[in-house]
Motif scaffolding. Structure first.
Motif, PDB file in Angstrom:
ATOM      1  N   GLY A 269     -11.626  -2.224   6.522  1.00 24.10           N
ATOM      2  CA  GLY A 269     -11.866  -1.457   5.311  1.00 24.10           C
ATOM      3  C   GLY A 269     -10.628  -0.781   4.761  1.00 24.10           C
ATOM      4  O   GLY A 269      -9.593  -0.653   5.416  1.00 24.10           O
ATOM      5  N   MET A 270     -10.738  -0.333   3.525  1.00 17.19           N
ATOM      6  CA  MET A 270      -9.653   0.295   2.787  1.00 17.19           C
ATOM      7  C   MET A 270      -9.685   1.809   2.979  1.00 17.19           C
ATOM      8  O   MET A 270     -10.761   2.419   3.027  1.00 17.19           O
ATOM      9  CB  MET A 270      -9.823  -0.054   1.306  1.00 17.19           C
ATOM     10  N   PHE A 271      -8.507   2.433   3.066  1.00 15.14           N
ATOM     11  CA  PHE A 271      -8.379   3.882   3.218  1.00 15.14           C
ATOM     12  C   PHE A 271      -9.196   4.584   2.129  1.00 15.14           C
ATOM     13  O   PHE A 271      -9.073   4.296   0.941  1.00 15.14           O
ATOM     14  CB  PHE A 271      -6.899   4.248   3.112  1.00 15.14           C
ATOM     15  N   LYS A 272     -10.056   5.508   2.539  1.00 12.44           N
ATOM     16  CA  LYS A 272     -10.991   6.142   1.608  1.00 12.44           C
ATOM     17  C   LYS A 272     -10.287   6.802   0.422  1.00 12.44           C
ATOM     18  O   LYS A 272     -10.722   6.624  -0.734  1.00 12.44           O
ATOM     19  CB  LYS A 272     -11.864   7.148   2.354  1.00 12.44           C
ATOM     20  N   PRO A 273      -9.235   7.606   0.617  1.00 11.03           N
ATOM     21  CA  PRO A 273      -8.570   8.200  -0.554  1.00 11.03           C
ATOM     22  C   PRO A 273      -8.031   7.164  -1.536  1.00 11.03           C
ATOM     23  O   PRO A 273      -7.996   7.419  -2.745  1.00 11.03           O
ATOM     24  CB  PRO A 273      -7.437   9.026   0.070  1.00 11.03           C
ATOM     25  N   VAL A 274      -7.615   6.001  -1.055  1.00  6.54           N
ATOM     26  CA  VAL A 274      -7.174   4.945  -1.963  1.00  6.54           C
ATOM     27  C   VAL A 274      -8.352   4.447  -2.787  1.00  6.54           C
ATOM     28  O   VAL A 274      -8.222   4.196  -3.997  1.00  6.54           O
ATOM     29  CB  VAL A 274      -6.524   3.795  -1.165  1.00  6.54           C
ATOM     30  N   GLN A 275      -9.506   4.294  -2.170  1.00  5.55           N
ATOM     31  CA  GLN A 275     -10.692   3.867  -2.915  1.00  5.55           C
ATOM     32  C   GLN A 275     -11.075   4.890  -3.980  1.00  5.55           C
ATOM     33  O   GLN A 275     -11.417   4.534  -5.120  1.00  5.55           O
ATOM     34  CB  GLN A 275     -11.867   3.648  -1.962  1.00  5.55           C
ATOM     35  N   LEU A 276     -11.014   6.168  -3.624  1.00  7.24           N
ATOM     36  CA  LEU A 276     -11.381   7.212  -4.582  1.00  7.24           C
ATOM     37  C   LEU A 276     -10.366   7.304  -5.720  1.00  7.24           C
ATOM     38  O   LEU A 276     -10.729   7.545  -6.873  1.00  7.24           O
ATOM     39  CB  LEU A 276     -11.496   8.559  -3.859  1.00  7.24           C
ATOM     40  N   ALA A 277      -9.081   7.063  -5.409  1.00  5.47           N
ATOM     41  CA  ALA A 277      -8.065   7.019  -6.464  1.00  5.47           C
ATOM     42  C   ALA A 277      -8.273   5.805  -7.358  1.00  5.47           C
ATOM     43  O   ALA A 277      -8.053   5.871  -8.576  1.00  5.47           O
ATOM     44  CB  ALA A 277      -6.675   7.003  -5.844  1.00  5.47           C
ATOM     45  N   ALA A 278      -8.718   4.692  -6.762  1.00  7.89           N
ATOM     46  CA  ALA A 278      -9.000   3.496  -7.553  1.00  7.89           C
ATOM     47  C   ALA A 278     -10.125   3.754  -8.549  1.00  7.89           C
ATOM     48  O   ALA A 278     -10.084   3.276  -9.692  1.00  7.89           O
ATOM     49  CB  ALA A 278      -9.366   2.334  -6.628  1.00  7.89           C
TER      50      ALA A 278
END
Length: 380
Positions: A269-278
């Motif tokens: 999975g992708m780092f959560k803060p990166v997903q939220l920034a996306a």
């Protein structure tokens, strides 16, 4: 000791830019003032709100564990809403699989669908990863011509007469890299009809659709595409987030599920803060693209002036973040080396995108207007 690498490595070489940029760094270390206009890595910053979202959420205690293999539900929703808004695509029946960049999706899709001996239709001028990944998984690339004299349109006569009994995947990419050719709905419809009539998985790689392109299209703007198509997309180019590695695959649940089956065995999975920034990036309004393209248009004009100095031929209606031009001596590779030797400027030779590009060069617009003007002045 004689530990040998796998036989599959004989089917392809190190990625051109991996080796060439290493050589460029060595020249810079020797004191050469090299300007690198070879690779399409955006030099502008992401939106401040995107960076702020990453910084803020990285401070949260629940942000650092493993994340769902299919990504945060909120990210999937944001991607669907973005498609509905930016492409006018009906997204209710579309599955979304976040990826660590769309390049990962090329590998995962190939692993999910190809057996050794299967064939893959690849444009004779295109992204070299389509070929290398096809060979990695033991399949056979089959190249279909793009017609230079017709703005790199596909040779439909070749495709219609081709024996497709072993063809499993067809790769397309619009706006096309490296030529910058746009697709209209009629062209995408013809690709969909071709794939449906021959039971082929149509994979549309779509990372450039908002760069110098006023009419962005998705393969899902074509009725019936969801039966045979997967679309790869990313934030790398359109949101200046290449190093963040945020992309996705979209399609019907039936077609995406095999890709998830591969991906879930490859990463966690992708780092959560990166997903939220996306999510923050995907929610930006049209003014973001307007500002981005204002910069690229200014850069493109300088790029055209550089090509005029070099006596190269080019189309002035290219989309994307490059200028694709024909070298005056008909040998793009030799011309690139001449430019590097004479002016300390590196551009990409067209042969790396296929034999059809051997007489071409490609200039990246991922450099400021000031830096491009410096290149122009060196060549003047």
């Amino acid at each position: 000791m004689n530990i040998k690498p796998a036989d599959r490595l004989a089917q392809f070489s190190e990625y051109y830019f991996s080796a060439k940029l290493r050589a460029i760094r060595e020249l810079i270390a020797q004191g050469r003032p090299i300007v690198n206009l070879g690779i399409g890595s955006p030099d502008q910053m992401p939106h401040a709100g995107v960076i702020g979202a990453l910084q803020e959420t990285a401070q949260s205690g629940d942000s650092h564990g493993y994340q769902p293999y299919q990504g945060l539900p909120a990210l999937g929703d944001a991607i669907r809403e973005f498609y509905a808004r930016a492409y006018q695509v009906h997204v209710e029946d579309k599955a979304v699989l976040p990826l660590l960049g769309s390049k990962e999706g090329i590998m995962h899709t190939s692993l999910a669908y190809l057996n050794p001996g299967d064939q893959v239709l690849i444009p004779a001028l295109g992204y070299p990863t389509y070929t290398s990944v096809t060979r990695i998984v033991g399949a056979e690339p089959v190249y279909f011509p793009l017609m230079e004299t017709s703005d790199w349109a596909p040779d439909w006569e070749f495709l219609e007469q081709l024996d497709c009994s072993k063809v499993k995947i067809l790769w397309i990419n619009y706006p096309h890299m490296p030529s910058g050719t746009r697709a209209d709905k009629a062209l995408l419809t013809r690709y969909v009809d071709f794939a449906r009539s021959r039971n082929i998985l149509l994979c549309h790689d779509n990372p450039y659709s908002f760069i110098l392109n006023d009419s962005p299209l998705s393969i899902f703007n074509v009725e019936g595409a969801e039966e045979v198509a997967i679309e790869l997309n990313s934030l790398s180019k359109s949101f200046n987030m290449a190093g963040w590695r945020v992309g996705w695959a979209m399609g019907s649940e039936k077609l995406i599920q095999p890709v998830l089956q591969i991906k879930s065995n490859m990463d966690s999975g992708m780092f959560k803060p990166v997903q939220l920034a996306a999510i923050e990036a995907l929610n930006l309004d049209r003014s973001w693209f307007d500002g981005l393209n204002d910069q690229y248009r200014k850069r493109q004009l300088v790029g055209f002036r550089i090509m005029d100095l070099l006596n190269c031929q080019y189309s002035d209606h290219q989309a994307g973040m490059f200028v694709w031009a024909k070298a005056p001596n008909g040998d793009g590779e030799a011309f690139v080396e001449e430019i590097l030797d004479r002016y300390d400027v590196f551009m990409a030779p067209g042969f790396i995108f296929g034999e059809a590009g051997r007489s071409y060069i490609r200039l990246s617009l991922c450099a400021s207007v000031e830096l491009l003007e410096e290149v122009y002045n060196r060549m003047s």
